[in-house]
Design a protein around this motif. Structure first.
Motif, PDB file in Angstrom:
ATOM      1  N   ASN A  39      58.743  69.698  73.013  1.00  0.00           N
ATOM      2  CA  ASN A  39      58.313  68.728  74.009  1.00  0.00           C
ATOM      3  C   ASN A  39      59.135  68.949  75.288  1.00  0.00           C
ATOM      4  N   LEU A  70      61.989  66.728  76.204  1.00  0.00           N
ATOM      5  CA  LEU A  70      63.162  66.621  75.331  1.00  0.00           C
ATOM      6  C   LEU A  70      63.982  67.899  75.289  1.00  0.00           C
ATOM      7  N   ILE A  98      66.589  70.723  77.581  1.00  0.00           N
ATOM      8  CA  ILE A  98      67.357  71.079  78.769  1.00  0.00           C
ATOM      9  C   ILE A  98      67.254  72.598  78.869  1.00  0.00           C
ATOM     10  N   VAL A 142      68.009  74.026  75.015  1.00  0.00           N
ATOM     11  CA  VAL A 142      68.552  73.111  74.010  1.00  0.00           C
ATOM     12  C   VAL A 142      67.578  71.955  73.882  1.00  0.00           C
ATOM     13  N   HIS A 143      67.137  71.676  72.651  1.00  0.00           N
ATOM     14  CA  HIS A 143      66.247  70.525  72.497  1.00  0.00           C
ATOM     15  C   HIS A 143      66.918  69.426  71.679  1.00  0.00           C
ATOM     16  N   PHE A 144      66.570  68.189  72.023  1.00  0.00           N
ATOM     17  CA  PHE A 144      67.161  67.031  71.361  1.00  0.00           C
ATOM     18  C   PHE A 144      66.418  66.726  70.068  1.00  0.00           C
ATOM     19  N   VAL A 145      67.180  66.430  69.031  1.00  0.00           N
ATOM     20  CA  VAL A 145      66.582  65.948  67.788  1.00  0.00           C
ATOM     21  C   VAL A 145      67.309  64.667  67.381  1.00  0.00           C
ATOM     22  N   GLY A 146      66.672  63.931  66.460  1.00  0.00           N
ATOM     23  CA  GLY A 146      67.218  62.626  66.115  1.00  0.00           C
ATOM     24  C   GLY A 146      67.970  62.566  64.808  1.00  0.00           C
ATOM     25  N   PHE A 183      67.180  57.435  68.101  1.00  0.00           N
ATOM     26  CA  PHE A 183      67.599  57.340  69.498  1.00  0.00           C
ATOM     27  C   PHE A 183      67.736  55.909  69.987  1.00  0.00           C
ATOM     28  N   ARG A 209      71.311  55.358  69.455  1.00  0.00           N
ATOM     29  CA  ARG A 209      72.112  56.230  70.332  1.00  0.00           C
ATOM     30  C   ARG A 209      72.137  55.718  71.766  1.00  0.00           C
ATOM     31  N   TYR A 231      69.074  73.404  62.349  1.00  0.00           N
ATOM     32  CA  TYR A 231      69.393  73.255  63.767  1.00  0.00           C
ATOM     33  C   TYR A 231      70.300  72.050  63.992  1.00  0.00           C
ATOM     34  N   LEU A 280      72.937  69.942  67.265  1.00  0.00           N
ATOM     35  CA  LEU A 280      73.480  69.951  68.615  1.00  0.00           C
ATOM     36  C   LEU A 280      74.502  68.831  68.787  1.00  0.00           C
TER      37      LEU A 280
END
Lengths: 67, 340
Positions: free
Chosen positions: A29, A32, A34, A61-65, B129, B132, B155, B157
């Motif tokens: 997406n 979501l 950078i 870099v993608h954000f995940v939850g 989120f 968060r 994965y 981060l």
């Protein structure tokens, strides 16, 4: 043409040479992620208009939850 | 070897030393979430000799947790012990010198405002989120650094957020990601958890021991299976008009209008329902009322009712987990059916 994505060289097909199409090729997406190209962060509004060039170094870099 | 030697190897590490160890000892860390990330973070900080650790979680231990949530045992899963309770017990066995505070609760605005009192650092071990962004706002408001961490599949981060210095999570996000996006399908392998935790805890120790100059300063991600890693310097992304950390902050997620009363739990086929005001459920009484409706079992902390293809778990603070559905409306219907 080829670019480096997160350190890995990948081949880009003609007509799919924007940051946006690259993000979409990873099924991410655009809202979501950078994205950095050659050490410069690309603004989200410019994903569609930013054209990839041969040898570009792209970091995504993608954000995940999960956690 | 004696107890005195306990932290000797950590003290021998020059950037920490005896002084750094004392700093760790004088610190209070808040770990929000006691799942995969939370258990690993808590164990690491407890072994490192943190003075006080508060660990918070809304859920209880299940069999599918044991593959990666390192503080829990089969007995915890069998008896459905709340995670915060089981974590505290194990952490005490590991290091009885650490003051561990466990809270079985769903963290929203009121809770977080209490939880952050006297806290030096917040470690994110949540799976959504909503929480968060709540952490992000309170971190700015109370001037407490926090460390974002997340993982799915192979994965992960992490990002370290320091009020007044770095951009915050809100600066980096255009939209609120939906919690259950990938967990259902992608699963998670334990090494991915450990890498995220290694980054989070190392950054925490740098901060607590006055080694700010060694902080990573970038948004980091990796994929262990695809053999990729990435690091982006995000310092320029700090926004002056950010509602959380900008010049005129409004802390939107500390506003009650934003608080969620229902949430679909990541990867669980479960909806949580939380009553609007603080309530207390009498489980004894509830058990009597529910017995004719299905199979009821209960311990000191929760009551479980199995009916048809659904299982409802009631907590003493009024929360209910509705298992067997991802549909909030259906969950609410069942909830009202049984608690009125």
């Amino acid at each position: 043409m080829s670019v480096f994505v997160n350190g890995k060289e990948i081949v880009i097909s003609t007509g799919k040479n924007t940051i946006l199409s690259l993000i979409e090729s990873y099924e991410l997406n655009p809202k979501l992620v950078i994205v950095e190209r050659n050490k410069e962060i690309i603004e989200k509004d410019n994903y569609k208009s930013t054209i990839l060039k041969q040898g570009d170094h792209i970091e995504i870099v993608h954000f995940v939850g999960g956690g | 070897m004696t107890v005195i030697d306990r932290y000797s190897r950590q003290e021998l590490f020059q950037p920490i030393g005896k002084l750094g160890q004392q700093n760790i000892r004088n610190s209070h860390a808040l770990v929000i979430g006691a799942g995969a990330l939370g258990t690993a973070i808590a164990e690491s900080l407890t072994r490192a000799g943190i003075g006080k650790l508060t660990i918070v979680d809304r859920d209880y231990v299940e069999w599918s947790n044991l593959q990666r949530q390192q503080l829990y045992s089969e007995a915890d899963a069998r008896d459905r012990i709340p995670k915060a309770v089981a974590a505290k017990k194990r952490l005490y066995d590991i290091n009885s010198d650490v003051e561990v505070v466990s809270q079985v609760m769903d963290v929203s605005i009121e809770e977080i405002e209490q939880l952050i009192i006297d806290v030096d650092i917040i470690l994110d071990a949540t799976d959504n989120f909503d929480t968060r962004l709540l952490i992000n706002d309170i971190s700015q408001k109370a001037n407490i650094p926090w460390i974002y961490g997340a993982c799915v599949g192979s994965y992960g981060l992490s990002l370290t957020i320091i009020p007044g210095e770095t951009p915050c999570l809100q600066c980096l996000l255009d939209t609120i990601p939906l919690g259950g996006m990938t967990c259902d399908t992608a699963g998670i392998i334990s090494p991915a958890v450990q890498i995220v935790v290694a980054h989070q805890v190392t950054e925490a120790i740098k901060l607590l021991t006055g080694n700010q100059s060694s902080l990573r300063g970038s948004l980091l991600s990796f994929d262990l299976w695809l053999n990729q890693s990435s690091s982006i310097a995000v310092d320029k992304m700090k926004k002056e008009d950010c509602p959380s950390c900008g010049n005129i902050p409004s802390y939107p997620f500390l506003d009650k209008a934003h608080s969620t009363k229902t949430a679909v739990l990541c990867g669980r086929n479960t909806v949580q329902i939380r009553p609007g005001k603080n309530t207390t459920l009498n489980l004894e009484k509830l058990a009597l009322g529910l017995k004719p409706l299905g199979q009821v079992s209960k311990n000191d902390y929760l009551l479980s009712l199995t009916t048809g293809e659904h299982r409802l778990v009631f907590f003493t603070d009024g929360r209910v987990l509705v298992h067997g559905t991802k549909d909030i409306t259906e969950a609410k219907k069942l909830y009202h059916q049984f608690v009125g």
